[in-house]
Motif scaffolding. Sequence first.
Motif, PDB file in Angstrom:
ATOM      1  N   PRO A 188       0.847  -1.198   0.000  1.00 24.00           N
ATOM      2  CA  PRO A 188       0.000   0.000   0.000  1.00 24.00           C
ATOM      3  C   PRO A 188       0.882   1.248   0.000  1.00 24.00           C
ATOM      4  O   PRO A 188       2.010   1.223   0.507  1.00 24.00           O
ATOM      5  N   TYR A 189       0.372   2.321  -0.536  1.00 20.36           N
ATOM      6  CA  TYR A 189       1.117   3.574  -0.608  1.00 20.36           C
ATOM      7  C   TYR A 189       1.629   3.957   0.778  1.00 20.36           C
ATOM      8  O   TYR A 189       0.910   3.922   1.765  1.00 20.36           O
ATOM      9  N   GLY A 190       2.919   4.306   0.831  1.00 20.19           N
ATOM     10  CA  GLY A 190       3.513   4.747   2.071  1.00 20.19           C
ATOM     11  C   GLY A 190       4.148   3.641   2.910  1.00 20.19           C
ATOM     12  O   GLY A 190       4.812   3.917   3.890  1.00 20.19           O
ATOM     13  N   THR A 191       3.920   2.378   2.544  1.00 20.90           N
ATOM     14  CA  THR A 191       4.512   1.264   3.283  1.00 20.90           C
ATOM     15  C   THR A 191       5.977   1.124   2.888  1.00 20.90           C
ATOM     16  O   THR A 191       6.299   1.141   1.700  1.00 20.90           O
ATOM     17  N   PRO A 192       6.873   0.984   3.848  1.00 21.99           N
ATOM     18  CA  PRO A 192       8.292   0.825   3.493  1.00 21.99           C
ATOM     19  C   PRO A 192       8.526  -0.490   2.744  1.00 21.99           C
ATOM     20  O   PRO A 192       7.984  -1.525   3.102  1.00 21.99           O
ATOM     21  N   MET A 193       9.322  -0.410   1.683  1.00 21.93           N
ATOM     22  CA  MET A 193       9.613  -1.584   0.874  1.00 21.93           C
ATOM     23  C   MET A 193      11.069  -1.978   1.067  1.00 21.93           C
ATOM     24  O   MET A 193      11.963  -1.173   0.863  1.00 21.93           O
ATOM     25  N   ASN A 238      13.890  -5.175   0.014  1.00 27.10           N
ATOM     26  CA  ASN A 238      14.031  -6.251  -0.957  1.00 27.10           C
ATOM     27  C   ASN A 238      13.566  -7.587  -0.395  1.00 27.10           C
ATOM     28  O   ASN A 238      12.913  -8.360  -1.089  1.00 27.10           O
ATOM     29  N   SER A 239      13.880  -7.868   0.859  1.00 32.24           N
ATOM     30  CA  SER A 239      13.462  -9.155   1.423  1.00 32.24           C
ATOM     31  C   SER A 239      11.941  -9.234   1.547  1.00 32.24           C
ATOM     32  O   SER A 239      11.351 -10.290   1.315  1.00 32.24           O
ATOM     33  N   LYS A 240      11.287  -8.122   1.877  1.00 34.61           N
ATOM     34  CA  LYS A 240       9.825  -8.119   1.970  1.00 34.61           C
ATOM     35  C   LYS A 240       9.200  -8.256   0.583  1.00 34.61           C
ATOM     36  O   LYS A 240       8.218  -8.989   0.407  1.00 34.61           O
ATOM     37  N   ILE A 241       9.771  -7.602  -0.412  1.00 34.87           N
ATOM     38  CA  ILE A 241       9.264  -7.731  -1.787  1.00 34.87           C
ATOM     39  C   ILE A 241       9.399  -9.180  -2.251  1.00 34.87           C
ATOM     40  O   ILE A 241       8.460  -9.753  -2.817  1.00 34.87           O
TER      41      ILE A 241
END
Length: 140
Positions: A49-54, A56-59
């Motif tokens: 969702p917009y504003g959620t920190p991304m 690489n491991s979460k992606i």
Amino acid sequence: MPSLYDYRLFISHAWKYGDDYNRLISLLNNAPYFNYYNYSAPKEKPLFPYGTPMTNSKIRELISNKIRPSQITIVFAGMYAAYSDWIKYEIDESVRMNKPILAIQPWGQQRFPSYVTQNADKIVGWNTSSIVFAIRELAR
């Protein structure tokens, strides 16, 4: 008439090249006697969702969660795939999870990324019946 089987598809894509994705969705939506569930992340419903920190491991985790329930991964065999680390990750995860990979050749393209062709179980052109037949053949 009995209900149609719903194929579970993960469609690999890069938003920068979204026209191929949109065209494929339209083609599948209009294919006669074909139902599917799309596990990819459409632009309207991104992984984050917009504003959620991304990170690489979460992606990676979220992409893997999208691939896991699918029966088949569809990849566009465009040259942009050769430069996308995320498309490569999606291919690698699909191979690791033993998901068949269907590659679709872009219109008029003569060259294809070797990484896609080396990992594809089947390569087809932009033809509704060819794509639907390949999905039915490869889906488990």
